[in-house]
Design an enzyme around this catalytic site. Structure first.
Site, PDB file in Angstrom:
ATOM      1  N   GLU B  62       0.837  -1.202   0.000  1.00 33.48           N
ATOM      2  CA  GLU B  62       0.000   0.000   0.000  1.00 33.48           C
ATOM      3  C   GLU B  62       0.873   1.253   0.000  1.00 33.48           C
ATOM      4  OE1 GLU B  62      -0.009  -2.577   2.036  1.00 33.48           O
ATOM      5  OE2 GLU B  62      -1.966  -2.921   2.987  1.00 33.48           O
ATOM      6  N   ALA B 166      13.751 -39.095   1.614  1.00 32.20           N
ATOM      7  CA  ALA B 166      14.171 -39.623   0.309  1.00 32.20           C
ATOM      8  C   ALA B 166      14.531 -41.079   0.536  1.00 32.20           C
ATOM      9  CB  ALA B 166      15.369 -38.847  -0.229  1.00 32.20           C
ATOM     10  N   TRP B 182      23.945 -42.285  -4.124  1.00 31.21           N
ATOM     11  CA  TRP B 182      22.660 -41.601  -4.046  1.00 31.21           C
ATOM     12  C   TRP B 182      21.562 -42.623  -4.203  1.00 31.21           C
ATOM     13  CZ3 TRP B 182      22.914 -36.828  -2.413  1.00 31.21           C
ATOM     14  CH2 TRP B 182      24.062 -36.057  -2.671  1.00 31.21           C
ATOM     15  N   ALA B 286      13.177 -36.733  12.229  1.00 29.11           N
ATOM     16  CA  ALA B 286      11.910 -36.848  11.491  1.00 29.11           C
ATOM     17  C   ALA B 286      10.833 -37.439  12.395  1.00 29.11           C
ATOM     18  CB  ALA B 286      12.098 -37.729  10.256  1.00 29.11           C
ATOM     19  N   ALA B 288      10.732 -37.469  15.667  1.00 27.37           N
ATOM     20  CA  ALA B 288      10.384 -36.565  16.766  1.00 27.37           C
ATOM     21  C   ALA B 288       9.357 -35.536  16.300  1.00 27.37           C
ATOM     22  CB  ALA B 288      11.643 -35.870  17.290  1.00 27.37           C
TER      23      ALA B 288
END
EC number: 3.5.4.26
Lengths: 355, 355
Positions: B62, B166, B182, B286, B288
């Protein structure tokens, strides 16, 4: 039969459609055949007759087309038989198509895929030796697709193995107390029943029979039994309880294989002419098939659920470090309600090496 | 500024576009504003000025629109301010927009979403009390979408928590020997970096720092560092080694929280005005966050890889039986190369209860 005219390629497309009208299951391949009147190679010709295979013990596609022509008094001498699979050359449950075509006076045979079945192959060469003009490989990719897992199974000399797993997002097939109904939702379960209905056999270990007492039936919407039921195969050394649901009357025949040896199990199924078996667990059986390199396709249903403990879908498969991981190639991913289905196949050539 | 004419609804659409030009990150919301000349409610009117928020310490939308008008000598008396978020009513880093609009002689304010920020709210009511015609809720859904996680975070009084996991198809985040590079492929990792670049903070436990030594940077294609880097938050009681990559100069500020208490951790981040934190593991952290009911969204990257052993993505979250499972609702499923991404949110109301 209409007096339609088709080129040879169009006739093959029509034969593929005829073949695909039957579900992919059973010991015999899906085959379609169109008989075209004699004429120039690329010109449309009159369609004389059509045929397709209807399953075990019924006439082959070529035989059905010849019978159709004969019943209607159509002369097939000098005609071209357009078939999705090389005409068989052995007397099994039905007479060989190779000699039937020759005897009928067919002068040309065009087929998409060579017959990989050692017993039945050689029809093309035999026909050529007897003066028939033979062409192999027209629309071969489409022909391969229509033959589906039958082709993989016959080439490998053992059933095509689909491993089904249904897990939480953290890879569990059951909670800490062993409860597992239901991790996945209705749509995923319905899809799994469609897969069952297209398979020749469903396989589980005796541990799963004791833990989950599955029926191993193929059901449609509203729980209605599918018209054909796959064999119910239970493997392992523990006995199958007399009250187990796999003994129920509403499913396929029960086959108990008292072995955990994957080759032995597949050999039993091969003798039963099983072309496609869906391995549904549990983790010990799934892992044995994976460790044996005997999984051709994985169907992983993954639910948006977290459990944090409980059995994992796969246990020891001999992988110690990330470089040894069993890597698959994703064929497709689908959302089924809240769940997703991943269809994946092992990377690289493995079928020929194993069995 | 062009002499375009717009209806109030079109002006709101334009304001939403202006708001969405900035990434969703930072302590302040994305806001857009269009000033329309006076006129009839549904008729197109002259656009007098535009503005949007550029981030912390810069003028609000604004204020920017009013300044733009003033700089060009445009009279805004009697105009309508169309804003995506209720004008603020407190003096923070910048003066309140409510009084600025009133002082400028704006006679009507239309906004999409009410300001949920306790400190800043009340602008609409205050303006109405001072004789300005105020309308709330125009294109509210679109306004909510543009505000994104900022709105959830401010409503809940704590950062919005995305849990990233993952895993392999069997839910493992590492092989038996701990190796994990990976599991997922390039496209999945690139997507995860895009998510990092839009977040205010990335959080891991000290165990992950020791095991994987991650940089916790946001990178683009070819490994180039993103322009803005999220805070790097490490939680837990073990020390962060002096040589740890999270201390590298190329990432965001390192915040070490010597606690495993989720509320305490979120409270520290709330004080830092973190609106969106991505929890990246490991399994203990994760779990927790999940056990505390403090996960708002799960990003699960699933690779078509099977490991059979190794750490699972989630460990104990207090679920013993299937009925106690943490059930999520799938927002979307995407294939990323060979991998897939499932985005899912907890089912039912949970945010308000927790913190």
């Amino acid at each position: 039969m209409s007096a339609a005219r088709m080129t040879v390629v169009d006739a093959m497309r029509r034969a593929l459609v005829l073949a695909a009208e039957r579900p992919v299951r059973g010991p015999n391949p899906r085959v379609g055949c169109v008989l075209l009147a004699s004429g120039n190679e690329h010109d449309p010709r009159m369609v004389l007759a059509e045929g397709r295979n209807h399953g075990v013990g019924t006439p082959h596609a070529e035989a059905e087309a010849l019978a159709d022509a004969q019943a209607r008094g159509v002369d097939v001498r000098g005609s071209t038989a357009v078939v999705t699979l090389e005409p068989c050359h052995h007397r099994g449950r039905t007479p060989p198509c190779s000699s039937a075509l020759l005897d009928a006076g067919v002068s040309e045979v065009v087929y998409a895929v060579a017959d990989p079945h050692a017993v039945a192959a050689g029809g093309g060469a035999w026909l050529a030796d007897h003066g028939v003009r033979v062409t192999e490989g027209l629309l071969a990719d489409e022909g391969t697709q229509v033959l589906g897992v039958w082709l993989d199974a016959v080439r490998a000399g053992r059933p095509f193995v689909t491993l089904k797993i249904a897990t939480s997002l953290d890879g569990r097939v059951a909670a800490a107390d062993g409860s597992s109904r239901w991790i996945t939702g209705d749509q995923a379960r319905m899809h799994a029943h469609e897969v069952r209905a297209q398979a020749d056999a469903i396989l589980v270990g005796t541990g799963t029979v004791r833990a989950d007492d599955p029926s191993l039936t193929a059901r449609g919407p509203e729980g209605r039994l599918a018209d054909t039921q796959p064999l119910r195969v239970v493997v392992g050394h523990s006995p199958v309880p007399a009250s187990a649901r796999v003994r129920s009357a509403d499913g396929g025949e029960l086959v108990v294989v008292r072995s955990r040896d994957v080759r032995e199990v597949l050999s039993v199924l091969q003798e039963r002419e099983v072309r496609h078996v869906v391995v549904e667990g549990g983790p010990v059986v799934a892992s044995a098939f994976l460790a044996a390199g005997a999984v051709d396709e994985v169907h992983a249903y993954v639910a948006p659920v977290l459990l944090g403990s409980g059995r994992s879908a796969v246990v020891d498969i001999g992988v110690r470090t990330i470089g040894e991981a069993v890597r698959l190639s994703t064929v497709g991913v689908r959302q089924l309600g809240e769940d997703m289905l991943v269809v994946a196949r092992p990377v690289g050539p493995s079928r020929e090496e194993e069995c």
